[in-house]
Motif scaffolding. Structure first.
Motif, PDB file in Angstrom:
ATOM      1  N   PRO A 210       0.806  -1.230   0.000  1.00  0.00           N
ATOM      2  CA  PRO A 210       0.000   0.000   0.000  1.00  0.00           C
ATOM      3  C   PRO A 210       0.838   1.279   0.000  1.00  0.00           C
ATOM      4  N   LEU A 211       2.105   1.174   0.410  1.00  0.00           N
ATOM      5  CA  LEU A 211       2.968   2.348   0.496  1.00  0.00           C
ATOM      6  C   LEU A 211       3.849   2.525  -0.734  1.00  0.00           C
ATOM      7  N   GLY A 212       4.164   1.430  -1.407  1.00  0.00           N
ATOM      8  CA  GLY A 212       5.106   1.521  -2.527  1.00  0.00           C
ATOM      9  C   GLY A 212       4.618   0.971  -3.840  1.00  0.00           C
ATOM     10  N   GLY A 213       3.488   0.289  -3.833  1.00  0.00           N
ATOM     11  CA  GLY A 213       2.895  -0.215  -5.066  1.00  0.00           C
ATOM     12  C   GLY A 213       3.823  -1.110  -5.870  1.00  0.00           C
ATOM     13  N   ARG A 214       3.830  -0.905  -7.184  1.00  0.00           N
ATOM     14  CA  ARG A 214       4.589  -1.770  -8.086  1.00  0.00           C
ATOM     15  C   ARG A 214       6.091  -1.711  -7.841  1.00  0.00           C
ATOM     16  N   LYS A 215       6.562  -0.587  -7.300  1.00  0.00           N
ATOM     17  CA  LYS A 215       7.998  -0.468  -7.043  1.00  0.00           C
ATOM     18  C   LYS A 215       8.455  -1.500  -6.011  1.00  0.00           C
ATOM     19  N   GLY A 218       8.951  -4.621  -7.880  1.00  0.00           N
ATOM     20  CA  GLY A 218      10.163  -4.538  -8.686  1.00  0.00           C
ATOM     21  C   GLY A 218      11.413  -4.779  -7.869  1.00  0.00           C
ATOM     22  N   HIS A 219      11.483  -4.180  -6.686  1.00  0.00           N
ATOM     23  CA  HIS A 219      12.640  -4.389  -5.814  1.00  0.00           C
ATOM     24  C   HIS A 219      12.677  -5.832  -5.295  1.00  0.00           C
ATOM     25  N   TYR A 220      11.499  -6.406  -5.073  1.00  0.00           N
ATOM     26  CA  TYR A 220      11.441  -7.795  -4.604  1.00  0.00           C
ATOM     27  C   TYR A 220      12.107  -8.734  -5.608  1.00  0.00           C
ATOM     28  N   LEU A 221      11.913  -8.460  -6.878  1.00  0.00           N
ATOM     29  CA  LEU A 221      12.526  -9.294  -7.914  1.00  0.00           C
ATOM     30  C   LEU A 221      14.044  -9.201  -7.904  1.00  0.00           C
ATOM     31  N   LEU A 222      14.577  -8.120  -7.324  1.00  0.00           N
ATOM     32  CA  LEU A 222      16.030  -7.962  -7.223  1.00  0.00           C
ATOM     33  C   LEU A 222      16.598  -8.662  -5.991  1.00  0.00           C
ATOM     34  N   ARG A 224      17.642 -11.426  -4.521  1.00  0.00           N
ATOM     35  CA  ARG A 224      18.047 -12.812  -4.795  1.00  0.00           C
ATOM     36  C   ARG A 224      19.340 -13.164  -4.062  1.00  0.00           C
ATOM     37  N   PHE A 225      19.641 -12.407  -3.026  1.00  0.00           N
ATOM     38  CA  PHE A 225      20.913 -12.589  -2.333  1.00  0.00           C
ATOM     39  C   PHE A 225      20.787 -13.528  -1.135  1.00  0.00           C
ATOM     40  N   LYS A 226      19.667 -13.462  -0.443  1.00  0.00           N
ATOM     41  CA  LYS A 226      19.410 -14.283   0.737  1.00  0.00           C
ATOM     42  C   LYS A 226      18.040 -14.919   0.572  1.00  0.00           C
ATOM     43  N   LEU A 227      17.796 -16.003   1.324  1.00  0.00           N
ATOM     44  CA  LEU A 227      16.510 -16.676   1.201  1.00  0.00           C
ATOM     45  C   LEU A 227      15.374 -15.809   1.730  1.00  0.00           C
ATOM     46  N   ASN A 228      15.602 -15.130   2.854  1.00  0.00           N
ATOM     47  CA  ASN A 228      14.521 -14.384   3.496  1.00  0.00           C
ATOM     48  C   ASN A 228      14.863 -12.944   3.861  1.00  0.00           C
ATOM     49  N   SER A 229      16.018 -12.723   4.486  1.00  0.00           N
ATOM     50  CA  SER A 229      16.278 -11.448   5.143  1.00  0.00           C
ATOM     51  C   SER A 229      16.327 -10.263   4.194  1.00  0.00           C
ATOM     52  N   ASP A 230      16.693 -10.480   2.936  1.00  0.00           N
ATOM     53  CA  ASP A 230      16.766  -9.346   2.012  1.00  0.00           C
ATOM     54  C   ASP A 230      15.405  -8.950   1.440  1.00  0.00           C
ATOM     55  N   LYS A 231      14.397  -9.758   1.655  1.00  0.00           N
ATOM     56  CA  LYS A 231      13.069  -9.457   1.089  1.00  0.00           C
ATOM     57  C   LYS A 231      12.437  -8.220   1.748  1.00  0.00           C
ATOM     58  N   PRO A 232      12.330  -8.167   3.086  1.00  0.00           N
ATOM     59  CA  PRO A 232      11.803  -6.937   3.708  1.00  0.00           C
ATOM     60  C   PRO A 232      12.689  -5.723   3.462  1.00  0.00           C
ATOM     61  N   ILE A 233      14.012  -5.937   3.349  1.00  0.00           N
ATOM     62  CA  ILE A 233      14.924  -4.828   3.075  1.00  0.00           C
ATOM     63  C   ILE A 233      14.658  -4.248   1.698  1.00  0.00           C
ATOM     64  N   SER A 234      14.406  -5.109   0.725  1.00  0.00           N
ATOM     65  CA  SER A 234      14.109  -4.634  -0.630  1.00  0.00           C
ATOM     66  C   SER A 234      12.854  -3.774  -0.639  1.00  0.00           C
ATOM     67  N   ALA A 235      11.855  -4.173   0.149  1.00  0.00           N
ATOM     68  CA  ALA A 235      10.601  -3.422   0.194  1.00  0.00           C
ATOM     69  C   ALA A 235      10.792  -2.052   0.835  1.00  0.00           C
ATOM     70  N   MET A 236      11.567  -1.994   1.920  1.00  0.00           N
ATOM     71  CA  MET A 236      11.830  -0.712   2.560  1.00  0.00           C
ATOM     72  C   MET A 236      12.600   0.210   1.624  1.00  0.00           C
ATOM     73  N   SER A 237      13.570  -0.336   0.875  1.00  0.00           N
ATOM     74  CA  SER A 237      14.311   0.448  -0.104  1.00  0.00           C
ATOM     75  C   SER A 237      13.379   1.039  -1.148  1.00  0.00           C
ATOM     76  N   ALA A 238      12.417   0.248  -1.596  1.00  0.00           N
ATOM     77  CA  ALA A 238      11.472   0.714  -2.616  1.00  0.00           C
ATOM     78  C   ALA A 238      10.606   1.847  -2.102  1.00  0.00           C
ATOM     79  N   VAL A 239      10.094   1.718  -0.887  1.00  0.00           N
ATOM     80  CA  VAL A 239       9.200   2.735  -0.329  1.00  0.00           C
ATOM     81  C   VAL A 239       9.946   4.042  -0.074  1.00  0.00           C
TER      82      VAL A 239
END
Length: 294
Positions: A210-215, A218-222, A224-239
């Protein structure tokens, strides 16, 4: 016991009082048991070290399970009081906010010290931008580990689920290192933590939509470095639209993170926590949660 009441009282405890005293904190107990077994196990090779790490994990998880069932055998109101205390101990909204908020300073040495309290990397050589990045990364990752995931397992399995998750996550933080001492001893808890965080980490990303939409996607698709921990980080970067980077491991694109971006990240954190608390409360009130009796 009524899970909705337990959840609301635990949340109220967190907002008003924060963390219990260290000596009375179940997470400290989990760590003490693991540390005791770790210190007494002399490394004996990959297979035996792996089995010893698995044994350590099972001992701590068993303790968490036993601890989580104690409230069900107590009379009212002691049963509620202990259940609230234990559930509160499994998540940390207020303390995470306070620890990250301390990193908002223009004094580089003070910032290094504050960031070193919330990340495992060496902060002594990091510049201001990378210190800001590390603080925001820690906030994003721990939003999953300290808020979303324990309450996710509370929804699924009640108090035992929340405490077992917290026990495994504590063991991963203590033992899950890729070094000579823990390469095999810490492998079992690290892999169990990966399994337990697989769904919550991706659920956390959805809370950012709801805060970052498609972005965010897009960051989630990037990520691919860790199984889990980089996923929330990617979302915060996008927002926030800032780069977040752990040199040599991952980097998400954006502008250079500044002090103000840590403040913005804290606001995003509160919004996402609010979303998740609302979802948990609705599901509890709809009685989607399994029975909390042992």
């Amino acid at each position: 016991m009524e899970p909705t009441a337990i959840f609301l009282l635990a949340l109220l405890w967190d907002f008003l009082l924060g963390e219990p005293p260290a000596k009375l904190h179940p997470v400290v107990w989990f760590g003490s048991i693991a540390g005791f077994l770790d210190r007494r196990w002399k490394r004996r090779g990959p297979v035996l070290d792996f089995l010893a790490g698995a044994f350590t994990t099972l001992i701590v998880v068993a303790f968490a399970l036993v601890l989580s069932t104690v409230p069900f055998y107590l009379p009212f109101p002691l049963n509620y009081a202990l259940a609230v205390y234990l559930l509160k101990s499994s998540f940390a909204v207020r303390s995470l906010y306070k620890h990250v908020a301390r990193t908002v300073t223009e004094d580089i040495e003070e910032k290094r010290k504050a960031v070193s309290m919330i990340v495992s990397r060496d902060t002594s050589t990091l510049d201001g931008a990378h210190l800001n990045s590390a603080a925001i990364e820690s906030l994003a990752e721990n939003l999953n580990d300290s808020v979303v995931a324990p309450l996710f397992y509370f929804l699924l399995f009640g108090l035992p689920g929340a405490l077992v998750y917290r026990a495994v996550n504590t063991l991963d933080a203590m033992l899950g290192y890729r070094n000579e001492r823990y390469e095999f001893f810490g492998k079992f808890p690290a892999r169990v933590d990966d399994v337990l965080n697989f769904i919550p980490a991706r659920l956390t990303v959805l809370l950012y939509l709801p805060l970052g939409g498609r972005k965010v996607f897009g960051h989630y698709l990037l990520a691919r470095f860790k199984l889990n921990s980089d996923k929330p980080i990617s979302a915060m970067s996008a927002v926030l639209d800032v780069w977040l980077e752990k040199p040599g491991l991952y980097r998400f694109p954006g502008r250079t993170p500044k002090n103000e971006d840590i403040k913005r990240a804290l606001k995003v954190y509160l919004i996402v926590v609010g979303e998740w608390v609302a979802i948990v409360l609705i599901l509890l009130m709809l009685e989607v949660v399994p029975c909390l009796s042992p």
